[in-house]
Design an enzyme around this catalytic site. Structure first.
Site, PDB file in Angstrom:
ATOM      1  N   HIS A  62       0.868  -1.182   0.000  1.00 28.68           N
ATOM      2  CA  HIS A  62       0.000   0.000   0.000  1.00 28.68           C
ATOM      3  C   HIS A  62       0.901   1.226   0.000  1.00 28.68           C
ATOM      4  O   HIS A  62       1.563   1.514   0.998  1.00 28.68           O
ATOM      5  CB  HIS A  62      -0.903  -0.003   1.239  1.00 28.68           C
ATOM      6  N   ARG A  64      -0.320   4.252  -0.715  1.00 29.64           N
ATOM      7  CA  ARG A  64      -1.178   5.321  -0.160  1.00 29.64           C
ATOM      8  C   ARG A  64      -1.347   6.541  -1.050  1.00 29.64           C
ATOM      9  O   ARG A  64      -1.944   7.537  -0.609  1.00 29.64           O
ATOM     10  CB  ARG A  64      -0.682   5.778   1.212  1.00 29.64           C
ATOM     11  N   ASP A 152      -8.635  -4.930  -2.695  1.00 27.74           N
ATOM     12  CA  ASP A 152      -7.935  -5.207  -1.431  1.00 27.74           C
ATOM     13  C   ASP A 152      -8.239  -4.173  -0.364  1.00 27.74           C
ATOM     14  O   ASP A 152      -8.336  -2.976  -0.628  1.00 27.74           O
ATOM     15  CB  ASP A 152      -6.424  -5.278  -1.629  1.00 27.74           C
ATOM     16  N   HIS A 232      -2.608 -12.493   1.160  1.00 28.96           N
ATOM     17  CA  HIS A 232      -2.295 -12.688   2.586  1.00 28.96           C
ATOM     18  C   HIS A 232      -3.068 -13.827   3.259  1.00 28.96           C
ATOM     19  O   HIS A 232      -3.892 -13.607   4.138  1.00 28.96           O
ATOM     20  CB  HIS A 232      -2.469 -11.392   3.377  1.00 28.96           C
ATOM     21  N   ASN A 281      -5.026  -6.983   9.364  1.00 31.85           N
ATOM     22  CA  ASN A 281      -6.101  -7.764   8.751  1.00 31.85           C
ATOM     23  C   ASN A 281      -5.582  -8.480   7.497  1.00 31.85           C
ATOM     24  O   ASN A 281      -5.050  -7.808   6.618  1.00 31.85           O
ATOM     25  CB  ASN A 281      -7.264  -6.845   8.367  1.00 31.85           C
ATOM     26  N   ASP A 308       2.227  -7.060   2.343  1.00 29.41           N
ATOM     27  CA  ASP A 308       1.047  -6.278   2.721  1.00 29.41           C
ATOM     28  C   ASP A 308       1.476  -5.025   3.502  1.00 29.41           C
ATOM     29  O   ASP A 308       0.830  -4.636   4.484  1.00 29.41           O
ATOM     30  CB  ASP A 308       0.025  -7.106   3.513  1.00 29.41           C
ATOM     31  N   GLY A 327      -3.073  -2.892  10.016  1.00 31.58           N
ATOM     32  CA  GLY A 327      -1.939  -2.872   9.077  1.00 31.58           C
ATOM     33  C   GLY A 327      -0.573  -2.777   9.726  1.00 31.58           C
ATOM     34  O   GLY A 327      -0.410  -2.142  10.774  1.00 31.58           O
TER      35      GLY A 327
END
Ligand code: DOR
Ligand code: ZN
Length: 428
Positions: A62, A64, A152, A232, A281, A308, A327
């Site tokens: 990620h 962002r 996701d 994941h 998660n 992740d 996260g």
């Protein structure tokens, strides 16, 4: 003038042997790999006997951008990737706005070209705004360069919508990458459902919320012929389902994170559920689940490691466990953690671990990376397998500090990373 890497040892990914090799890079390309190369006219870097590996690929990060620059940007996230030995990352579309249009796919490529320290391959969303209601223009996403489609961060709850997405993706030969989570089963859970969640009085997410969705999507993949990639994986029954799908010859692949391989809900118990830096998660699960993931990685049911990498601000992670965001960061520490905990402990040989960071993700996603031969793009990392160093917040390139691994001493740090012939990280 080329760049000559001297005094390195190249890991043979097939045999596991470390071979004394010199490597010459011209422009973006590996021009020569040989025992001795004439240094005349080249810029020389002495590798001091350190180990040369193909640059790592992380198919789940990620970054962002756009929208959450306080958590991370393409600039900081890819700098973290380079420090972690990664030369290719695939970024998730749960940004603001969600990456659900060709324009936003192009935005990621353009920003990476200006500010990036590694190759970035964006995923496009399956549904507009990741709202689970209306399919995106999947063909247009692919035409703009989307690596695959995924929502996701959330699961696609509607089975008929997912079936239609898979039909379209199958026709376009585009992977469908799933965050498997049945929201009706997961409800507002914040950690694994089990003895620990009961003791702490925190709402639980059952393993079933993951495995039931994976079962559905495996059947949909068989029905549609789509390539299904399960994100994941964290639960024992989920691993069993992927094993079953592979035994049927279905195009089903999966990834596991370092944290699901190394940690369990026990660390939340130990801190009485007071530290949201342990909230992720899918959640950290039981020892039985952890061992099933490890076994899956060892026997090839699980194809690859993915981090992740999910940075959040310190302010967000200081909230109570139930309300803080999910996260962990991962890019800079994934390889050292697994080298230290799996290779050094004798669970997995080095070359097999490296396969799961390189050739395996490259093959699954049909990316021409993961090997170091003359003529290939010069994407590589050089790791020091001897020096032990602490995972220190002050050294992180990512904006995130959210990991339960801060303070841990590990080996296997990258000392040099090269992406498309360009030095993107150097330490020493
Ligand atoms: O822990 C997680 N964080 N899991 C997800 O699925 C989403 C991610 C995020 O975007 O923060
Ligand atoms: Zn994710």
């Amino acid at each position: 003038m080329g760049l000559l890497l001297k005094n390195g040892r190249l890991l043979n990914l097939k045999t596991g042997e470390l071979e004394a090799r010199e490597l010459r890079i011209e422009g973006e390309i590996i021009a020569e790999v040989a025992e001795r190369i004439d240094a005349a006219g080249h810029e020389v870097i002495d590798l001091n006997g350190n180990v040369i590996l193909p640059g790592f690929l992380d198919m789940h990060v990620h970054l962002r951008e756009p929208g959450f620059a306080a958590k991370e940007t393409i600039e900081t996230g890819t700098a973290a990737a380079a420090r972690g030995g990664f030369t290719t990352v695939a970024c998730m579309p749960n940004t603001r706005p969600v990456i659900d249009s060709p324009e936003l796919i192009r935005y990621v490529y353009e920003t990476t070209a200006k500010e990036g320290s590694c190759t970035v391959l964006p995923y496009g969303a399956i549904t507009k705004g990741e709202l689970g209601e209306e399919l995106t223009d999947i063909a247009a996403l692919k035409a703009a360069g989307a690596l695959g489609i995924t929502d996701d961060g959330v699961g696609v709850q509607s089975s008929s919508l997912m079936r239609e997405a898979m039909r379209v993706a199958a026709a376009l030969d585009l992977p469908v990458v799933i965050h498997s989570e049945d929201e009706d089963l997961a409800k507002d859970g914040c950690m694994n459902e089990g003895v620990v969640s009961k003791r702490l009085g925190l709402p639980g997410i059952p393993g079933l919320a993951e495995s039931a969705m994976i079962a559905r999507d495996i059947l949909l993949a068989e029905d549609t012929g789509a390539h299904l990639h399960v994100c994941h994986i964290s639960d024992a029954a989920s691993v069993e389902l992927v094993r079953w799908a592979k035994s049927r010859g279905l195009k089903v692949t999966t990834e596991v994170t370092p944290h699901h391989l190394l940690l369990t809900e026990e660390i939340i118990d130990r801190t009485d559920g007071r530290d949201a830096n342990m909230k992720v998660n899918p959640p950290l699960r039981s020892e039985k689940d952890r061992l099933a993931c490890l076994q899956g990685l060892l026997d090839g049911t699980i194809d690859m490691v993915a981090t992740d990498h999910a940075p959040h601000t310190e302010e967000e992670k200081q909230r109570p466990f139930a309300t803080a965001p999910f996260g962990f960061i991962g890019l800079e520490i994934a390889f050292p953690l697994l080298y230290t905990e799996l290779v050094q402990q004798g669970t997995l040989p080095l070359h097999e671990l490296v396969q799961k960071f390189t050739v395996n993700p490259a093959n699954v996603f049909k990316i021409d990376r993961g090997s170091l031969e003359a003529g290939k793009v010069a994407d590589l990392t050089v790791v020091d397998l001897e020096e032990e160093r602490e995972i220190a917040a002050a050294e992180l390139k990512t904006k995130g500090r959210n990991t339960p691994f801060l303070g841990k001493k590990v080996k296997g740090w990258s000392v040099l990373t090269i992406n498309q012939g360009r030095i993107t990280y150097q330490n020493h």
